[in-house]
Design an enzyme around this catalytic site. Structure first.
Site, PDB file in Angstrom:
ATOM      1  NE  ARG A   1      -0.186   0.200   4.894  1.00 52.45           N
ATOM      2  CZ  ARG A   1      -0.622   0.192   6.131  1.00 52.45           C
ATOM      3  NH1 ARG A   1      -1.876  -0.074   6.383  1.00 52.45           N
ATOM      4  NH2 ARG A   1       0.180   0.452   7.140  1.00 52.45           N
TER       5      ARG A   1
ATOM      6  CB  CYS B   1       4.933   8.793  -8.060  1.00 54.24           C
ATOM      7  SG  CYS B   1       5.471  10.472  -8.467  1.00 54.24           S
TER       8      CYS B   1
ATOM      9  CD  GLU C   1       0.909   5.668   9.375  1.00 53.49           C
ATOM     10  OE1 GLU C   1       1.300   4.752   8.637  1.00 53.49           O
ATOM     11  OE2 GLU C   1       0.955   5.605  10.604  1.00 53.49           O
TER      12      GLU C   1
ATOM     13  CB  CYS D   1       9.758  12.951  -9.076  1.00 57.17           C
ATOM     14  SG  CYS D   1       8.329  12.360  -8.157  1.00 57.17           S
TER      15      CYS D   1
ATOM     16  CD  GLU E   1      -3.549   4.196  12.338  1.00 57.78           C
ATOM     17  OE1 GLU E   1      -2.582   3.444  12.553  1.00 57.78           O
ATOM     18  OE2 GLU E   1      -3.863   4.562  11.205  1.00 57.78           O
TER      19      GLU E   1
ATOM     20  CE  LYS F   1      -1.616 -14.587   8.584  1.00 52.72           C
ATOM     21  NZ  LYS F   1      -1.120 -13.817   7.427  1.00 52.72           N
ATOM     22  CE1 TYR F   2       0.397 -14.680  12.970  1.00 54.93           C
ATOM     23  CE2 TYR F   2       1.707 -13.516  11.317  1.00 54.93           C
ATOM     24  CZ  TYR F   2       1.132 -14.682  11.793  1.00 54.93           C
ATOM     25  OH  TYR F   2       1.285 -15.851  11.106  1.00 54.93           O
TER      26      TYR F   2
END
Ligand code: GLA
Ligand code: ZN
Length: 691
Positions: free
Chosen positions: A111, A115, A150, A163, A305, A354-355
């Protein structure tokens, strides 16, 4: 108040209903109500499920969940989904995937893999945001916008051809002529002289060190690119829903963009806070990052979070012990958060994370973690009146991204902690010492005030400094044209400024100021620095106090990391060095300037000096509380219309006592009365108000 729709502490989590069946949604609602959840962030990474091809949008499932939440009086912090674009889009449009410094183009599969300058990404994310805003603008559940997720966390910078072209344009606008650019970057050496704008490249990895002025400009350019990427969505949202507050979640100490450039485009600052539960310094490190979020707008922020228990990305992810999640939740509130939010609502059963813990663990609602969450959700009702209150910090640390970038230049170089236990140095750029770090210096100074329970904001050069009695500018390496005036005004009007070593060395083109550091701040500081001397990691020198005046200092302290040959011009010597060829030359100075004074600390003093020095200064500035607390017991104040709320937090594993005010206080959480001596259990929290 962050949102008028929820006049209490915001309590909830990132919620991914798309991973679960509608049957589970019903259970989610039941448990959210049980836990007093009032806000969930949804659609953070849902783009693919909302747009299956260029022209087909599929919002129906999101409508359903929005309605379900609304029916149950749970509000939504609606994300714009732009943090993870669909695979089909990335495959179709070649400009989206970012290119690393090494030239390697990233692949599809994770994810935040875009750019920030990609025309396709910008076009499609803006379109999607518009769809979001038009569709949900009047929805009862919509309380807040959560743009992206983020910025610069995964893709820290991009070096792709888009860029590169944009960077050339950026340089043209900044320098006007190629001669100006060559002059500013000092390209006479190493064959770098540019005859043509088109010869400029993105500063990708080369055989060795690269031009530091150019690297600096590239950092500025990338920082602006992330801001533009944010504004690309922000503008659309503000046009359609001007009254719904907007945020994007920061990560605290990310240096890949300048947080202060975002501050005017955020209705509320929010951030994600993930201390390592096994870090013995976690509480003050976290407090610092809270102080930065609070300082950005001088307003309550959102803890967007935190982990209900363990994360899944430290080398060893210990569980938060009973009481620790509660303790850190109140810690955030104490430092100015008006929310306690988590990643994530339900622990995932498949996929990458998942952990990672969730408010509803794999075990379900009979679990310890869910029970603690439920209790916290109930308990927060008792302090809802504190929302909107202020921390009233009168001390600040002044941060500067240019100095940070100049000192920790190479991309990817990481944390160097103040005690040098953590090195993640990158040797690709020449530098005087790998033992020093910009953020480490900020941490060191923050910690000294934190230990004295003195509230300290982290502020930037575009902040208003006038209300602060003490400002510390650690390692202000780069001095931009307006800095001198801003600092001189501050001190002239009665402020106390503390500047530390390796300051005032470069101008904004990364060119050294000749004739003595700290360059343009020489008058303000009343000193001239002739040379610096980085110390070997185990070396020490000593600070010998000369002029004590009102400062309650011992005769001698040790110092490490760095020394300088300082000449006092108008400044008074507070202390001199004991050893070496600069023995008896000034080590710490004080300069009267207008109504205020400016201290210069040319080395890294030991912790006992920091404690004594700041105790004296804070005492003089009336910033000290009339009581002192045991180690790792923190007292932090929030004030609303004159009413004071003392948050008392015990981070120790044993109960402790200390002398507090003589008056009568009541703990809003337990209803217990206190006066004089306070006894606080291990990992416990009190929120005391006068009774
Ligand atoms: C970040 C992200 C979340 C999640 C957490 C896990 O903060 O924003 O989506 O991945 O980390 O700790
Ligand atoms: Zn790019």
């Amino acid at each position: 108040m962050i949102t008028k729709k929820i006049p209490k502490i915001l309590f909830g989590a990132d919620y991914f209903p798309e991973q679960w069946t509608e049957e589970v949604w019903q259970d989610d609602i039941r448990l959210m109500k049980k836990a007093n959840v009032n806000l969930v962030s949804i659609a953070i990474f849902s783009w693919a499920l909302l747009q299956r091809d260029e022209n087909t949008y599929t919002f129906e499932w999101l409508d359903k969940i929005m309605d379900l939440l609304a029916e149950n009086d749970i509000y939504v912090c609606l994300a714009t989904s732009s943090a993870a674009q669909p695979v089909w889009m990335t495959k179709k449009y070649d400009d989206i995937l970012p290119v690393l410094e090494s030239g390697l183009k990233l692949n599809i599969g994770s994810r935040q893999t875009y750019c920030p300058n990609s025309p396709s990404y910008l076009k499609f994310s803006r379109l999607l945001t518009e769809k979001f805003a038009l569709r949900y603008k009047d929805h009862k559940a919509l309380a807040l916008w959560h743009i992206n997720n983020e910025y610069a966390q995964k893709t820290k910078a991009c070096f792709c051809s888009t860029c590169e072209t944009k960077f050339i344009k950026w340089c043209r606008e900044k320098y006007q002529t190629i001669e100006n650019l060559n002059k500013a970057w000092g390209t006479e050496l190493w064959g770098e002289y540019y005859f043509d704008w088109e010869d400029i490249n993105a500063p990708k990895t080369s055989s060795g060190p690269r031009n530091s002025s150019k690297l600096m400009d590239y950092k500025r350019f990338i920082s602006e690119s992330f801001l533009r990427c944010y504004l690309n969505e922000y503008d659309v949202i503000k046009k359609i829903t001007p009254d719904i507050p907007v945020t994007t979640n920061f990560e605290g100490d990310f240096k890949n963009f300048d947080h202060s450039s975002f501050k005017d485009y955020l209705d509320v600052v929010s951030w994600n806070c993930y201390p390592n539960p096994s870090d013995p310094y976690a509480q003050w490190r976290v407090a610092l990052r809270h102080a930065m979020m609070r300082g950005l707008k001088k307003k309550p922020f959102m803890l967007m979070e935190q982990a209900p228990s363990q994360v899944d990305w430290y080398p060893v992810n210990v569980a938060k012990r009973p009481g620790v999640m509660r303790l850190f939740s109140y810690h955030a509130i104490a430092h100015g958060s008006d929310s306690v939010m988590f990643f994530q609502w339900r622990a995932q059963k498949k996929g990458v994370e998942k952990y990672h813990s969730g408010m509803v663990p794999h075990y379900g609602d009979e679990s310890r973690v869910f029970k603690e969450i439920m209790e916290l959700g109930k308990e927060l009702e008792k302090i809802k009146e504190i929302i909107g209150s202020d921390n009233n910090a009168k001390a600040a640390i002044l941060m500067d991204n240019d100095s940070w970038w100049a000192i920790e230049t190479p991309y990817g170089s990481g944390v160097r902690s103040f005690d040098n236990s953590v090195f993640w140095a990158n040797f690709t750029q020449p530098f005087p010492s790998i033992c020093i770090g910009y953020f480490a210096e900020i941490e060191y100074y923050f910690n000294s005030l934190y230990n004295l329970n003195v509230a300290c904001d982290i502020v930037f050069f575009n902040s208003d400094l006038t209300d602060y009695k003490i400002i510390i500018a650690p390692m202000l390496h780069v001095i931009k044209p307006n800095y001198k005036e801003k600092l001189e005004n501050y001190v002239n009007n009665g402020g106390i400024l503390i500047l530390t070593y390796f300051s005032g060395v470069l101008n904004e083109d990364s060119t050294v100021f000749l004739g003595g550091y700290p360059g343009p701040l020489k008058d303000l500081m009343g000193i001239k620095i002739e040379e610096f001397d980085p110390l070997m990691p185990d070396d020490k020198n000593y600070i010998v106090i000369k002029e004590k005046k009102d400062l309650k200092l011992r005769q001698e302290y040790s110092c490490t990391l760095w020394a300088e040959v300082v000449h006092a011009v108008t400044a008074k010597e507070i202390a001199v060095y004991k050893n070496d060829f600069y023995a008896d030359l000034p080590c710490i100075t004080e300069n009267k300037f207008g109504k205020g004074k400016a201290y210069y600390i040319s080395t890294r003093p030991d912790e006992s000096f920091m404690n004594d020095f700041f105790k004296s200064l804070c005492n003089e500035a009336c910033l000290l509380q009339p009581f002192s607390t045991p180690d790792k017991v923190e007292v932090f104040l929030r004030i609303k219309r004159g009413k004071e709320y003392y948050f008392i937090l015990n981070f120790n594993d044993m109960s402790l006592e200390f002398e507090f005010f003589k008056e009568n206080f009541i703990d809003l959480l337990s209803g217990k009365l206190f006066s004089g001596k306070i006894k606080i259990d291990k990992k416990d929290v009190l929120v005391l108000v006068k009774n």
